[in-house]
Design an enzyme around this catalytic site. Structure first.
Site, PDB file in Angstrom:
ATOM      1  N   LYS A  53       0.821  -1.217   0.000  1.00 51.80           N
ATOM      2  CA  LYS A  53       0.000   0.000   0.000  1.00 51.80           C
ATOM      3  C   LYS A  53       0.855   1.268   0.000  1.00 51.80           C
ATOM      4  CE  LYS A  53      -1.679  -1.375   4.008  1.00 51.80           C
ATOM      5  NZ  LYS A  53      -0.686  -2.395   4.470  1.00 51.80           N
ATOM      6  N   HIS A 182       1.052  -2.912  14.960  1.00 49.03           N
ATOM      7  CA  HIS A 182       1.638  -1.813  14.191  1.00 49.03           C
ATOM      8  C   HIS A 182       1.647  -0.611  15.114  1.00 49.03           C
ATOM      9  CE1 HIS A 182       2.659   1.064  11.180  1.00 49.03           C
ATOM     10  NE2 HIS A 182       2.475   0.250  10.160  1.00 49.03           N
ATOM     11  N   GLU A 256       6.461  -5.662   8.666  1.00 48.79           N
ATOM     12  CA  GLU A 256       5.756  -5.153   7.471  1.00 48.79           C
ATOM     13  C   GLU A 256       6.217  -3.737   7.128  1.00 48.79           C
ATOM     14  OE1 GLU A 256       1.696  -5.241   8.745  1.00 48.79           O
ATOM     15  OE2 GLU A 256       1.640  -7.412   8.931  1.00 48.79           O
TER      16      GLU A 256
HETATM   17  C1  LIG Z   1      -1.027  -3.327   8.275  1.00 45.58           C
HETATM   18  C2  LIG Z   1       0.065  -2.402   7.867  1.00 45.58           C
HETATM   19  N1  LIG Z   1       1.319  -2.875   7.822  1.00 45.58           N
HETATM   20  C3  LIG Z   1       2.349  -2.094   7.427  1.00 45.58           C
HETATM   21  C4  LIG Z   1       2.142  -0.785   7.049  1.00 45.58           C
HETATM   22  C5  LIG Z   1       3.334   0.007   6.588  1.00 45.58           C
HETATM   23  O1  LIG Z   1       3.660   0.976   7.515  1.00 45.58           O
HETATM   24  P1  LIG Z   1       4.953   1.880   7.328  1.00 45.58           P
HETATM   25  O2  LIG Z   1       4.857   2.524   6.012  1.00 45.58           O
HETATM   26  O3  LIG Z   1       4.862   2.846   8.461  1.00 45.58           O
HETATM   27  O4  LIG Z   1       6.138   1.016   7.473  1.00 45.58           O
HETATM   28  C6  LIG Z   1       0.854  -0.237   7.129  1.00 45.58           C
HETATM   29  C7  LIG Z   1       0.616   1.159   6.772  1.00 45.58           C
HETATM   30  O5  LIG Z   1      -0.492   1.642   6.701  1.00 45.58           O
HETATM   31  C8  LIG Z   1      -0.209  -1.059   7.537  1.00 45.58           C
HETATM   32  O6  LIG Z   1      -1.476  -0.631   7.579  1.00 45.58           O
END
Ligand SMILES: Cc1ncc(COP(=O)(O)O)c(C=O)c1O
Length: 428
Positions: A53, A182, A256
């Site tokens: 995403k 998270h 993640e």
């Molecule tokens: C479930 C989940 N994992 C990982 C991420 C990635 O987070 P980051 O970009 O802070 O590493 C997000 C971001 O919205 C998320 O919703």
């Protein structure tokens, strides 16, 4: 200015002279590769599942897939995109605690079985559609300060709710295999990771009383990715907490990261296509000039973060203006919406139509959020490789444009990526 940004600026200067495109994004693939190396050196035992995403640019995904890492997908389309790169379904975590039924059905068909949940309804849904799924319970354990907190929407309370959910999962005969959290994107409190790992251990112990022997701990995202930032402090805290709370059990730790891998790799170049000079009256009655610059990307495009999260972005002028005086200025996007302002107030030299602004660290939560509002298009992305591998590149099957010693790969050229990786591995 770092030598990296200097090279990128040289590339942009070349592009602005040689093509007609109105604005560009430069993706430095070497930067993503350096992040991968950084991750594996700091977290050798923690497998990253890149959060699609954050930036679903196909070439970046191809590079990450070639490196063998896993992917965190939020929907059918993201899963589809990753599977199209021949990624093993076992390397995907469907990390959306609330899944569309049709998307879940797609996960069944494609055997993407690892997925998160944080509520009862989801458990009933999964039991009906994918009873063999490997489930990861997402708990809420947040940083006190994060740029984008998530606890208001996702995660169950580890003490009050987690035991109830685990009991229900057991009653439904579901296969819970892990815990995730998270701490929030853009985490500003590294200690939050330690707290979350301690909370996860409480849930782990409760799960054990129900007969669940959990084998995965997913420590989520939130790691910084801008140029000059570091994940070392977070890594120290994570390692200490894992040592304190999970040393006695056999558990695979995954993460993640999204922002970490891509934020610094993308640099955006925008062109001034209109400008207005106003006279502003200060509180003391004096009149001062103010210039409004209109550029061809705005808050309904790559600068969505300015609107959604009140983030500030900092322009660099592509050219130097040694003889110009500094003037109070603002920078605006191209749509007819009055909110479409990229920079509210900044002191800039007097610039002209056709001049360029450059914005660094534009790789996270930019490209996937671009809208077609008012009919404006996305920036064209150019992919570059650092100069230090230039000579070897000549011998490979890369389709490239040579710009000031930087090799630019043609967009979407898979063989180029394969060549790049082969080469990079042979050099390092
Ligand atoms: C479930 C989940 N994992 C990982 C991420 C990635 O987070 P980051 O970009 O802070 O590493 C997000 C971001 O919205 C998320 O919703």
């Amino acid at each position: 200015m770092s030598s990296k940004s200097f090279d990128i600026l040289k590339t942009i200067k070349h592009l602005t002279k040689s093509t007609d495109d109105a604005f560009y994004c430069i993706c430095n693939l070497s930067d993503i590769y350096e992040k991968y190396k950084m991750w594996t050196s700091v977290f050798p035992d923690i497998k990253p599942y890149y959060a699609v995403k954050c930036n679903d640019d196909l070439t970046a995904l191809k590079l990450l897939a070639s490196l063998g890492i896993g992917f965190d997908c939020a929907s059918k389309l993201e899963i589809k995109k990753i599977l199209s790169l021949n990624v093993d379904p076992n390397k995907i975590i469907y990390a959306n605690p609330n899944k569309f039924i049709a998307d879940l059905q797609y996960a069944v068909n494609e055997e993407v079985s690892l997925m998160t949940f944080d509520n009862e309804c989801e458990l009933y849904k999964i039991q009906k559609i994918y009873p063999r799924a490997r489930l990861v319970l997402r708990i809420k354990s947040e940083a006190i300060r994060a740029n984008y907190p998530m606890g208001n929407k996702f995660g169950c309370d580890p003490i009050e709710e987690a035991p109830q959910l685990l009991k229900l999962a057991k009653a439904l005969n579901l296969n819970v295999i892990g815990i995730s959290f998270h701490v929030g994107s853009g985490c500003q409190e590294p200690a939050a990771y330690g707290r979350a790992i301690a909370n996860a251990r409480k849930v782990y112990d409760y799960a054990q009383t129900l007969g669940y022997n959990l084998s995965i701990l997913d420590i989520g995202g939130g790691y910084p990715g801008a140029t000059g930032t570091s994940i070392v402090e977070i890594a120290d805290i994570v390692k200490r907490a894992l040592n304190a709370y999970f040393k006695d059990v056999d558990i695979q730790v995954i993460a993640e990261p999204g922002t970490f891998f891509v934020q610094s790799a993308y640099t955006l170049a925008c062109n001034i296509y209109a400008l207005k000079t106003l006279t502003r009256k200060e509180i003391d009655g004096t009149k001062v000039p103010h210039r409004m610059y209109f550029i061809n990307d705005g808050i309904f495009g790559s600068f969505n973060c300015v609107m959604s999260y009140q983030e500030e972005v900092y322009p660099i002028t592509l050219d130097e203006y040694p003889h110009s005086k500094q003037v109070s200025s603002s920078i605006w996007g191209p749509t007819c919406d009055g909110l479409d302002r990229v920079v509210k107030e900044i002191s800039l030299p007097e610039m002209a139509i056709g001049d360029w602004f450059v914005f660094e660290n534009m790789g996270a939560y930019t490209i996937p959020l671009i809208t077609s509002f008012n009919g404006f298009s996305k920036p064209k992305i150019y992919y570059v490789i650092d100069q230090n591998i230039r000579s070897s590149v000549k011998n490979s099957d890369l389709s490239i444009i040579n710009v000031c010693g930087i090799e630019i790969i043609n967009e979407g050229d898979t063989s180029a990526l394969r060549g790049f990786l082969k080469l990079y591995h042979s050099i390092i």
